[in-house]
Design a protein around this motif. Structure first.
Motif, PDB file in Angstrom:
ATOM      1  N   MET A 193       0.734  -1.357  -0.080  1.00  0.00           N
ATOM      2  CA  MET A 193      -0.139   0.054   0.031  1.00  0.00           C
ATOM      3  C   MET A 193       0.736   1.418   0.036  1.00  0.00           C
ATOM      4  SD  MET A 193      -3.037  -1.174   2.655  1.00  0.00           S
ATOM      5  CE  MET A 193      -4.060  -2.495   2.361  1.00  0.00           C
ATOM      6  N   GLY A 194       2.217   1.118  -0.086  1.00  0.00           N
ATOM      7  CA  GLY A 194       2.829   2.226  -0.107  1.00  0.00           C
ATOM      8  C   GLY A 194       3.591   3.029   1.163  1.00  0.00           C
ATOM      9  N   ALA A 195       3.474   2.191   2.209  1.00  0.00           N
ATOM     10  CA  ALA A 195       3.901   2.704   3.648  1.00  0.00           C
ATOM     11  C   ALA A 195       5.324   2.447   3.597  1.00  0.00           C
ATOM     12  CB  ALA A 195       3.176   1.921   4.750  1.00  0.00           C
ATOM     13  N   ARG A 196       6.079   2.994   4.439  1.00  0.00           N
ATOM     14  CA  ARG A 196       7.536   2.632   5.143  1.00  0.00           C
ATOM     15  C   ARG A 196       7.357   1.817   5.987  1.00  0.00           C
ATOM     16  NH1 ARG A 196      11.900   6.892   7.575  1.00  0.00           N
ATOM     17  NH2 ARG A 196      13.660   5.116   7.869  1.00  0.00           N
ATOM     18  N   VAL A 197       7.466   0.551   6.274  1.00  0.00           N
ATOM     19  CA  VAL A 197       7.151  -0.322   7.063  1.00  0.00           C
ATOM     20  C   VAL A 197       8.489  -0.726   8.079  1.00  0.00           C
ATOM     21  CG1 VAL A 197       6.438  -2.982   7.578  1.00  0.00           C
ATOM     22  CG2 VAL A 197       5.449  -1.544   5.824  1.00  0.00           C
ATOM     23  N   VAL A 198       8.337  -0.592   9.539  1.00  0.00           N
ATOM     24  CA  VAL A 198       9.129  -0.932  10.552  1.00  0.00           C
ATOM     25  C   VAL A 198       8.678  -2.121  11.052  1.00  0.00           C
ATOM     26  CG1 VAL A 198      10.247  -0.077  12.519  1.00  0.00           C
ATOM     27  CG2 VAL A 198       9.681   1.654  10.901  1.00  0.00           C
ATOM     28  N   ALA A 199       9.523  -3.182  10.903  1.00  0.00           N
ATOM     29  CA  ALA A 199       8.951  -4.350  11.675  1.00  0.00           C
ATOM     30  C   ALA A 199       9.858  -4.601  13.047  1.00  0.00           C
ATOM     31  CB  ALA A 199       9.427  -5.529  10.626  1.00  0.00           C
ATOM     32  N   ALA A 200       9.054  -4.830  14.064  1.00  0.00           N
ATOM     33  CA  ALA A 200       9.463  -5.333  15.189  1.00  0.00           C
ATOM     34  C   ALA A 200       8.955  -6.739  15.634  1.00  0.00           C
ATOM     35  CB  ALA A 200       8.876  -4.161  16.283  1.00  0.00           C
ATOM     36  N   ALA A 201      10.007  -7.429  16.050  1.00  0.00           N
ATOM     37  CA  ALA A 201       9.986  -8.913  16.512  1.00  0.00           C
ATOM     38  C   ALA A 201      10.903  -9.300  17.460  1.00  0.00           C
ATOM     39  CB  ALA A 201       9.738  -9.651  15.163  1.00  0.00           C
ATOM     40  N   ARG A 207      11.933  -8.701   6.515  1.00  0.00           N
ATOM     41  CA  ARG A 207      12.599  -7.736   5.392  1.00  0.00           C
ATOM     42  C   ARG A 207      12.554  -8.557   3.876  1.00  0.00           C
ATOM     43  NH1 ARG A 207      16.776  -7.131   9.433  1.00  0.00           N
ATOM     44  NH2 ARG A 207      17.959  -9.096   8.719  1.00  0.00           N
ATOM     45  N   GLU A 208      12.281  -9.694   3.874  1.00  0.00           N
ATOM     46  CA  GLU A 208      12.082 -10.315   2.479  1.00  0.00           C
ATOM     47  C   GLU A 208      10.483 -10.033   2.237  1.00  0.00           C
ATOM     48  OE1 GLU A 208      12.335 -14.518   2.988  1.00  0.00           O
ATOM     49  OE2 GLU A 208      14.520 -14.564   3.836  1.00  0.00           O
ATOM     50  N   ARG A 209       9.781  -9.802   3.077  1.00  0.00           N
ATOM     51  CA  ARG A 209       8.267  -9.543   2.461  1.00  0.00           C
ATOM     52  C   ARG A 209       8.153  -7.805   2.762  1.00  0.00           C
ATOM     53  NH1 ARG A 209       5.178 -14.059   1.789  1.00  0.00           N
ATOM     54  NH2 ARG A 209       6.540 -15.551   1.607  1.00  0.00           N
ATOM     55  N   GLY A 210       9.159  -7.239   2.728  1.00  0.00           N
ATOM     56  CA  GLY A 210       8.749  -5.633   2.389  1.00  0.00           C
ATOM     57  C   GLY A 210       9.437  -4.627   3.398  1.00  0.00           C
ATOM     58  N   ALA A 211       9.478  -5.136   4.571  1.00  0.00           N
ATOM     59  CA  ALA A 211      10.077  -4.276   5.709  1.00  0.00           C
ATOM     60  C   ALA A 211      11.128  -3.457   5.499  1.00  0.00           C
ATOM     61  CB  ALA A 211      10.374  -4.956   7.147  1.00  0.00           C
ATOM     62  N   ALA A 212      11.244  -2.098   5.524  1.00  0.00           N
ATOM     63  CA  ALA A 212      12.428  -1.283   5.339  1.00  0.00           C
ATOM     64  C   ALA A 212      13.186  -1.102   6.363  1.00  0.00           C
ATOM     65  CB  ALA A 212      11.862   0.162   5.088  1.00  0.00           C
ATOM     66  N   GLU A 213      12.644  -1.322   7.689  1.00  0.00           N
ATOM     67  CA  GLU A 213      13.584  -1.159   8.892  1.00  0.00           C
ATOM     68  C   GLU A 213      13.219  -2.139   9.757  1.00  0.00           C
ATOM     69  OE1 GLU A 213      15.930   0.795   8.888  1.00  0.00           O
ATOM     70  OE2 GLU A 213      15.333   2.479   7.375  1.00  0.00           O
ATOM     71  N   THR A 214      14.055  -2.681  10.733  1.00  0.00           N
ATOM     72  CA  THR A 214      13.637  -3.591  11.847  1.00  0.00           C
ATOM     73  C   THR A 214      14.331  -3.321  12.999  1.00  0.00           C
ATOM     74  OG1 THR A 214      15.643  -4.976  11.084  1.00  0.00           O
ATOM     75  CG2 THR A 214      13.410  -5.561  10.019  1.00  0.00           C
ATOM     76  N   ILE A 215      13.363  -3.975  14.060  1.00  0.00           N
ATOM     77  CA  ILE A 215      13.783  -3.654  15.573  1.00  0.00           C
ATOM     78  C   ILE A 215      13.710  -5.032  16.257  1.00  0.00           C
ATOM     79  CG2 ILE A 215      13.500  -2.360  17.584  1.00  0.00           C
ATOM     80  CD1 ILE A 215      12.239  -0.060  15.825  1.00  0.00           C
ATOM     81  N   LEU A 238      13.180   2.800  17.315  1.00  0.00           N
ATOM     82  CA  LEU A 238      12.653   3.610  16.796  1.00  0.00           C
ATOM     83  C   LEU A 238      13.592   4.781  16.284  1.00  0.00           C
ATOM     84  CD1 LEU A 238       8.913   3.159  18.065  1.00  0.00           C
ATOM     85  CD2 LEU A 238       9.688   2.619  15.591  1.00  0.00           C
ATOM     86  N   GLY A 239      13.869   5.484  17.443  1.00  0.00           N
ATOM     87  CA  GLY A 239      14.895   6.516  17.168  1.00  0.00           C
ATOM     88  C   GLY A 239      16.245   6.205  16.424  1.00  0.00           C
ATOM     89  N   ARG A 240      16.657   5.131  16.603  1.00  0.00           N
ATOM     90  CA  ARG A 240      17.742   4.495  15.803  1.00  0.00           C
ATOM     91  C   ARG A 240      17.545   4.604  14.151  1.00  0.00           C
ATOM     92  NH1 ARG A 240      18.567  -0.260  13.915  1.00  0.00           N
ATOM     93  NH2 ARG A 240      17.235  -1.278  15.485  1.00  0.00           N
ATOM     94  N   VAL A 241      16.083   3.862  13.910  1.00  0.00           N
ATOM     95  CA  VAL A 241      15.672   3.570  12.383  1.00  0.00           C
ATOM     96  C   VAL A 241      15.281   4.527  11.714  1.00  0.00           C
ATOM     97  CG1 VAL A 241      15.743   1.100  12.786  1.00  0.00           C
ATOM     98  CG2 VAL A 241      13.882   2.350  12.982  1.00  0.00           C
ATOM     99  N   LEU A 242      14.381   5.846  12.639  1.00  0.00           N
ATOM    100  CA  LEU A 242      13.526   6.648  12.173  1.00  0.00           C
ATOM    101  C   LEU A 242      14.163   8.089  12.540  1.00  0.00           C
ATOM    102  CD1 LEU A 242      10.001   5.686  12.871  1.00  0.00           C
ATOM    103  CD2 LEU A 242      11.355   5.017  10.809  1.00  0.00           C
TER     104      LEU A 242
END
Length: 327
Positions: free
Chosen positions: A163-171, A181-189, A200-204
């Motif tokens: 849908m065009g979002a910048r996705v931050v995945a947290a797991a 990341r394989e499924r589209g996450a731009a950043e991970t935590i 979030l401060g680190r990646v954004l």
């Protein structure tokens, strides 16, 4: 036919597999020869008596399935024997045959194998409804997904990116985040190793999430809400952590932010036309190759209790499915 039966409320290990009569479809119903059934977090709650609905004992759990119609009831005209379908029924799916109202089954595109379709409807339907109707997510917004490698979380990662979002995945593990990341996450935590807000401060940097997709609950919810941008949306999807959080109501006030509930099952019943439109869009993405469920574990019917335990122990990445004999 064989079916998993909950004869007493308790852990997954208390479930049994029994021979029960094959159901016959009534007026307006169809019967599926089930190929596979999806395992979802609500299944782990309903067998313990912890879900908002408590069916009478004994019952067959399992909320979603995919298979082929092998019988139709009186008055059913828009589907026929031989059609590949998926169904959301709330319970009854952990069985070799399943009767469902014809109005709640949806066709499975040829591009989607039945075993993958079994893990599609609830996760992708919930994530799509949450992002499209509840958050009204827009291109370029930042989406934080908690529990991002679970079934509904991974669907939110994939659909958010679509849908065009910048996705931050947290797991909770690096392995799970690699899948995100394989499924589209731009950043991970990795919130098992790093404080969520620090991550979030680190990646954004100075940016903040516009939308939080939260199927986890617990302590992460308040941390995520405190990190929202002005006018943001916090989607309450579920409580996989086991704790229903509470935090000060001045937080929505000072952020101009919204806490928004996501109850997909009720949405399907109350707004069927919108649901059908959602499914049309989702299946179009499937046929285009933009969306495809990830199945991490498969269990035979007789090991359904193990599948539910796998879910409860939060080992799942993407979907866990139960396969029927011969499939």
């Amino acid at each position: 036919m064989n079916a998993v039966r909950c004869t007493t409320l308790g852990p997954p290990e208390s479930l049994v597999v029994e021979a029960v009569p094959t159901p016959e479809p009534g007026p307006g119903e169809v019967r599926l020869k089930v190929a596979a059934a999806g395992v979802n977090f609500p299944d782990t709650l309903i067998i313990q008596g912890l879900y908002q609905e408590r069916p009478a004992l004994p019952f067959t759990p399992g909320g979603e399935a995919a298979g082929v119609i092998d019988a139709v009831g009186e008055g059913v005209e828009h589907v026929a024997v031989g059609d590949r379908m998926l169904a959301f029924t709330g319970r009854g799916a952990f069985a070799e045959s399943l009767v469902a109202p014809a109005a709640v089954v949806a066709p499975v595109p040829e591009a989607l194998p039945l075993d993958l379709a079994a893990g599609f409807l609830l996760a992708y339907g919930t994530a799509h409804h949450a992002l499209r109707q509840r958050a009204q997510i827009r291109d370029g917004e930042t989406l934080l997904v908690l529990g991002a490698a679970g079934g509904v979380g991974l669907a939110a990662v994939e659909l958010g990116a679509r849908m065009g979002a910048r996705v931050v995945a947290a797991a909770s593990t690096d392995e799970k985040l690699a899948l995100c990341r394989e499924r589209g996450a731009a950043e991970t935590i990795n919130y098992a190793e790093e404080d969520l807000r620090d991550g979030l401060g680190r990646v954004l940097g100075k940016d903040k999430p516009d939308v939080v997709f939260d199927p986890v609950g617990g302590a992460l919810s308040e941390a995520a809400f405190r990190s929202l941008a002005w006018g943001g949306w916090h989607l309450v999807v579920g409580f996989a952590a086991g704790d229903i959080p509470s935090f000060p109501l001045n937080l929505p006030l000072v952020k101009g932010a919204a806490l928004v509930g996501v109850f997909w099952g009720a949405f399907v019943q109350r707004e069927p036309a919108v649901h059908r439109a959602n499914m049309t869009e989702l299946m179009g993405w499937v046929e285009a190759g933009d969306v495809r469920p990830h199945v991490s574990e498969r269990f035979p019917l007789e090991r359904t209790g193990e599948a539910l335990r796998w879910m409860m122990d939060r080992k799942a990445m993407g979907k866990v499915i139960v396969e029927m004999p011969g499939e």
